[in-house]
Design an enzyme around this catalytic site. Structure first.
Site: not given
Length: 282
Positions: A68, A90, A133, A17-18, A155
């Site tokens: 999340k 988030n 997302a 992670s940044l 799907t």
């Protein structure tokens, strides 16, 4: 000496992670002394970890995969309209002893597109994927005034279910549709990859005809080079405007920072700094 404000990002895995660097830069820019750390959490321990973080004086949490939806549930009734529309969160913080939640992914994507002068109003958007997302950014894209948003997914049932759940703002009257890749037709103004296909390098089963020279291809993932397999695929099909998701990361982080600290940082120089650092690390 001032006590630093403590923040963290929770996920599993989390080591790449940044967010710590991103928020350190925001802190330097705004003059706030912050300490921001990565924390890898086991799913069974997530709720207790969050509660303990705030009990120990933590100011704010970013939440990434796979937590999340769990973060959304943990906040109960203390969720923002953005989080409610997305069905996930988030960004967490505490007020009056209660955990609150927001989802800044959608505003992060929209703000990065606006930075690049992408026209969202009245646009035709193809959104690839039907997972978390996609769910996180779908409400913001509809709120931005697109004319038609089509969800395509391997799907098909998942794509249709997500389209059926979408809440279209009354002022926009956007059309929301869905299909499998095999039924995909026409070309699109904006094509957004919200899948993890670029991590595996697997090409998406998209016909070249979905892209035009003036189409915008946007991958929500990012790389050190600013390029991904999806963006390469888009350019090979003729799209001239391509972007990875580093800007989305920066802008969603800027909104989290604003929520926690009531200060709005300037995302543009931080994005430039991160891009330079990523390029130099290759």
């Amino acid at each position: 000496m001032n006590t630093p404000r403590i923040f963290a990002v929770l996920g599993n895995p989390i080591k790449h992670s940044l967010s710590p660097r991103l928020h350190t830069l925001f802190g330097l820019q705004t003059g706030l002394q912050i300490e921001y750390i990565r924390q890898c959490v086991e799913p069974a321990n997530f709720n207790e970890h969050v509660r303990q973080f705030f009990a120990n004086g933590g100011r704010g949490l970013n939440i990434t995969l796979p937590f999340k939806e769990q973060a959304y549930a943990l906040a109960g009734s203390h969720i923002s309209e953005r989080a409610r529309a997305a069905g996930s969160a988030n960004t967490l913080w505490q007020e009056n002893g209660a955990i609150h939640a927001c989802n800044t992914d959608g505003v992060g994507l929209v703000n990065d597109m606006l930075r690049q002068h992408v026209t969202l109003r009245e646009s035709r958007i193809l959104l690839i994927g039907a997972g978390g997302a996609t769910r996180g950014v779908l409400p913001a894209l509809l709120q931005a005034g697109c004319a038609h948003l089509h969800i395509v997914n391997r799907t098909e049932d998942k794509a249709h279910a997500l389209a059926a759940q979408a809440t279209v703002p009354p002022a926009t009257q956007a059309q929301v549709t869905a299909s499998a890749f095999s039924a995909l037709q026409g070309n699109w103004d904006i094509i957004i990859n919200a899948t993890s296909s670029s991590l595996s390098g697997e090409p998406l089963p998209l016909p070249d005809s979905v892209f035009r020279a003036d189409s915008v291809a946007y991958d929500m993932l990012y790389t050190a080079s600013g390029d991904t397999p999806f963006l390469q695929q888009a350019r090979a099909a003729g799209a001239l405007h391509t972007s990875d998701g580093l800007g989305m990361l920066v802008y969603q982080g800027a909104e989290s920072f604003r929520i926690w600290n009531q200060i709005e940082p300037d995302a543009v120089p931080v994005l430039a700094a991160l891009r330079t650092e990523l390029t130099e690390s290759r």
